[in-house]
Design a protein around this motif. Sequence first.
Motif, PDB file in Angstrom:
ATOM      1  N   ARG A 180     109.039  34.169  40.468  1.00 49.03           N
ATOM      2  CA  ARG A 180     110.395  34.385  41.201  1.00 49.03           C
ATOM      3  C   ARG A 180     110.420  33.769  42.291  1.00 49.03           C
ATOM      4  O   ARG A 180     111.386  33.027  42.701  1.00 49.03           O
ATOM      5  N   ALA A 181     109.377  33.571  43.119  1.00 44.60           N
ATOM      6  CA  ALA A 181     109.526  33.044  44.497  1.00 44.60           C
ATOM      7  C   ALA A 181     109.553  31.411  44.298  1.00 44.60           C
ATOM      8  O   ALA A 181     110.411  30.870  44.994  1.00 44.60           O
ATOM      9  N   MET A 182     109.364  30.968  43.020  1.00 45.36           N
ATOM     10  CA  MET A 182     109.541  29.429  43.005  1.00 45.36           C
ATOM     11  C   MET A 182     111.082  29.455  42.305  1.00 45.36           C
ATOM     12  O   MET A 182     111.276  27.934  42.106  1.00 45.36           O
ATOM     13  N   THR A 218     107.588  20.537  48.181  1.00 40.87           N
ATOM     14  CA  THR A 218     109.246  20.302  48.851  1.00 40.87           C
ATOM     15  C   THR A 218     109.511  21.056  50.143  1.00 40.87           C
ATOM     16  O   THR A 218     110.448  21.097  50.598  1.00 40.87           O
ATOM     17  N   LEU A 219     108.548  22.216  50.596  1.00 42.09           N
ATOM     18  CA  LEU A 219     109.012  23.225  51.320  1.00 42.09           C
ATOM     19  C   LEU A 219     107.856  23.267  52.460  1.00 42.09           C
ATOM     20  O   LEU A 219     106.814  22.863  52.359  1.00 42.09           O
ATOM     21  N   PRO A 220     108.538  23.628  53.828  1.00 44.49           N
ATOM     22  CA  PRO A 220     107.418  23.749  54.675  1.00 44.49           C
ATOM     23  C   PRO A 220     106.453  25.109  54.428  1.00 44.49           C
ATOM     24  O   PRO A 220     107.117  26.036  53.782  1.00 44.49           O
ATOM     25  N   THR A 221     105.176  24.988  55.058  1.00 43.57           N
ATOM     26  CA  THR A 221     104.229  26.079  54.584  1.00 43.57           C
ATOM     27  C   THR A 221     104.728  27.305  54.959  1.00 43.57           C
ATOM     28  O   THR A 221     104.493  28.245  54.079  1.00 43.57           O
ATOM     29  N   ALA A 222     105.363  27.557  56.085  1.00 41.66           N
ATOM     30  CA  ALA A 222     106.155  28.727  56.681  1.00 41.66           C
ATOM     31  C   ALA A 222     106.746  29.363  55.618  1.00 41.66           C
ATOM     32  O   ALA A 222     106.900  30.473  55.403  1.00 41.66           O
ATOM     33  N   GLU A 223     107.771  28.483  55.053  1.00 43.55           N
ATOM     34  CA  GLU A 223     108.841  28.900  54.013  1.00 43.55           C
ATOM     35  C   GLU A 223     107.981  29.416  52.708  1.00 43.55           C
ATOM     36  O   GLU A 223     108.231  30.495  52.232  1.00 43.55           O
ATOM     37  N   VAL A 224     107.045  28.529  52.103  1.00 44.25           N
ATOM     38  CA  VAL A 224     106.125  28.958  51.075  1.00 44.25           C
ATOM     39  C   VAL A 224     105.629  30.282  51.324  1.00 44.25           C
ATOM     40  O   VAL A 224     105.702  31.306  50.409  1.00 44.25           O
ATOM     41  N   VAL A 225     104.997  30.494  52.311  1.00 39.90           N
ATOM     42  CA  VAL A 225     104.464  31.844  52.664  1.00 39.90           C
ATOM     43  C   VAL A 225     105.472  32.937  52.746  1.00 39.90           C
ATOM     44  O   VAL A 225     105.280  33.981  52.107  1.00 39.90           O
TER      45      VAL A 225
END
Lengths: 417, 417
Positions: B277-279, B313-320
Amino acid sequence: MTDETIQPPRPLEGLRVIDLTRALAGPYATLLLAGLGAEVIKVEDPRGGDLARENSPYVGRDGVVVERQHDDDVSISHLTRARGKYGVSLNLKSPEAAGIFADLVRDADIVVENFSAGVADRLGVGYAAARAVNPRIVYCSLSGFGADAPEGGKAMDVIIQALSGAMYTSGEPGHPPVRFGVPIADMLAPVFSVIGILAAIEQRHRTGVGQHVDVSMLGALTSFVAIENWSAMAAAGMESRTGLTVQRLSPFGVFACADGYVALVAVHEKLAQGLFRAMGQPELGQNPRFSGRDVRVANANDLEARINAWSQTLPTAEVVRLLEAEGVPVAPVRHPEDALVDPRVMARGETMSVAHPTYSSTVDLRTSGVPIKFSGARIGFDEALAIRVGEHNQDVYGRLMGYAPEEIAALTARGAI
Amino acid sequence: MTDETIQPPRPLEGLRVIDLTRALAGPYATLLLAGLGAEVIKVEDPRGGDLARENSPYVGRDGVVVERQHDDDVSISHLTRARGKYGVSLNLKSPEAAGIFADLVRDADIVVENFSAGVADRLGVGYAAARAVNPRIVYCSLSGFGADAPEGGKAMDVIIQALSGAMYTSGEPGHPPVRFGVPIADMLAPVFSVIGILAAIEQRHRTGVGQHVDVSMLGALTSFVAIENWSAMAAAGMESRTGLTVQRLSPFGVFACADGYVALVAVHEKLAQGLFRAMGQPELGQNPRFSGRDVRVANANDLEARINAWSQTLPTAEVVRLLEAEGVPVAPVRHPEDALVDPRVMARGETMSVAHPTYSSTVDLRTSGVPIKFSGARIGFDEALAIRVGEHNQDVYGRLMGYAPEEIAALTARGAI
C-alpha cells in the motif's frame, strides 16, 4: 575413591532468574546468566512458545533440514538459545497469570523481559508488580529504544543497525552502507543487560533492595559506534569510512592473496621493514617514499598497490608464513565455519556444540559459548532444555513452588499454563 | 535548604580497581567500571604513559587538530578513555615496582591488565603476585588469544576480526571480506571482561576469595559470530552471506532511496500488505508471486527490484513516512555523526560529550557513555582525568596509601613513579 567428579562451582550459583524473553536479544542475556550458573526458568506462552522455535533450519531424525518434517524436529535457534534453561508455560493473559507470576518472582533474584516498551506493565508482569511481591528483585527490561520510549514498534536488529550509524562505518567511501552479518544490535544489548543486572545485584548486597535495569538496543549499539571520534575526525578533515584498509596507519588492513585475503599491520618502522623483507623488496625500506611512518601514510595508495601486487601472486598460507617469519602481525581472513572450529576457541569453550536430545547429526552444530574463563569457577549449562513448551512445569510448579498435582492439572486444563 | 544535591549512588561504589591497561580493549573495560561507580586507579609508565595519548586527532587551544601543536593538546582518545580514572605513574621495571604494586593491590578489589599473555607475570604484576598480598582480589587478564596462549604476538583488532570469521559475514556473496569500521574485537572482549569481573565479585560474596578472570579477544568475537547457525545453514544449502538484504525473510534489509538508504522489515503478511500500500501498488498483495511468505521468498529478486524501483524515486524521509503510516518497521540508514546526537540516545547518556579541561571546542566531542539505566542508581564519571602522567600521585600514593611526601619525592626522583 568415588565415582563423583568434583567440579568447581559456577560464579552465579544460587541466583534464580525468571525469564520472560523471546526471540534473540532477551534469550541471549539469560543464556549468558545460565552459563554462568544462574538457575533460569524460561516462561513461554502455552499456545506455541518462543517464536524462535519456528526459525529454520531444524535438526531431527533426517538431520539438518530447511523445513520442519517431523513433530520432533527442533529449530537449531531454539537448541542454541534454550540451553540450560528450565521451561515452564504461562499464559500471561489468563486470569491466573498475576498470581503465578507473583509466586515465581517471590523467591527469585532476577527477572528479564524484552517485550516492547510498556507491554510488560500492561500484562501485569512489569517491575512494579514484581517489586510488590519481592523488593529485592532486580528487574531488567531490554527494548529497542529504552523502557521510557513512547514508541511501541518492534525494534529489529536491522532497524537498529540502520539508526545506530554502524552501517556507515564499514565499506568504501561513497559506496552503499553495509549490513553487519552478525546481529550485533540483538547481541550487544543483552551483554550490557547482564552487566547491569550484575551491577544491581552488587548494589543489593549494600542496600538490600533491587531495582529496575533498563537497556536499549539503540543505545547499546550507538555507544559502541561512538567510541571512534567521528565528529573530531570530520572536523579535522580525516576520512572516517575507509574500507578494507586504514590509510592514516598505512600499511594496515586487508590485502588480497591468490586464494583469499590476509589482514596485516605494519604501522611501526620495524614492522614495515619486516614487511618489505617478506615481500622480497627490502630496498623499499630505504625508498624515501616508504621509509618512515609519515611518508608511508602520504604514499599509502602506492604502498597498498605494491603490497597487493605481491600478495595476490601467493597463496594465503604462504603470505602468512612469510610475514610471521618477520614478526609482522598477520592473519588469514577466515570464514565463520573455519573460525568456529579453531582449536583454541573450542578448547576454551568459546564455541560449543549443541545436539538434538534424541537424534545425532553428521553436522557439528557449533554455536556460542560464554567467552570467559575463571580460575576458581567453571562455565557450563545445566542439562535442562525445554523441547516441549512447559516441559518443566511439574519440576518448577510442583517441586519448586509447591503446587499440588491436581492444581497443576487444573491450570493446564484451563490453558493458564 | 542546602546547596547539596542528593544524587543516587552508583552501583559499584566501594569497589577499587587497579588499572594496568593500555590502548583500547583494556581501558574500555575500566571505563565501564568507572562509569558504574568503581574507583579506578590507572597506572601508567612515567616514561610516556598510555600509547593512546599519541592517537590523532587532538584537541586544545587551536581546537581539533590532526597533529599535536602545543604541549597541552590532548588526544581525544585519551580524553574519552581516561574519563573518571585517577592516574598514577609506576615504572613496572623499577626495583620498587613490586612493593608499590603490592601496596596498590592490598586494599583493592579488582586488577585489570591487557599485556600480551605472560607479560604481567614476567613483570611481577600477574595474578600470583596480586593474590599473594590480597586473596580477595579479582584479577582480570584481557589478551588476544587467552592467558594460556603460547603466542606472544600483539593482537590488533583487525587481526582478530580476520580470524573470527566476522569479515565474511557482511557483504555480498563472492565479494571481498568486509572490515567492520567499529573496532568490534577491541570492544567486545572488555564487555565480557566486566561480566566476568562482576560474576567473580558475586562469587566472592559466597566464598570470601577472589580469582583470575581470563578473556580472549578472539574468543569473545568468535562467540558472537557463532550465534548464527553457519554450519547448519551450509548443510541445509542456505546462503549465509547475503549482503544488504536477507532473501529467506524477504522483504528484509536495506533499500536505496533518492538521497540515501532505508532499512525495512515486512516479513509477515500484514506488514507486506502495508508495504505494498505504501508503494501505491496494493494489487501486489493479490499477485500470486507476492501473496504469502513462501512465494515472496521464492520471488525475492523480483520483489526487491520492485521495492528499489519505488524507493529510489523518493527522498529517504518520504519513504520512512509512507511506511510508518502503514505500521511497517522502517528506519533511515544514518551516518555516525547523526546517530550519536539522536535526542533519545543523548538523554539516556548512551553517548556523552568530552571536553578539554581548559579549552572549549566548537566541535561537540561526543563519545560512548555506559548504555544502562538504573531506577535506583546513576551512571557517571568522577571528575578525575589524568591529563599529565602521574597527575594523581599525591592523592593516591599520599592520601590513600599513606606514603610520606619525601618518599613520593624520592620515588619520583629515581624514576620509579
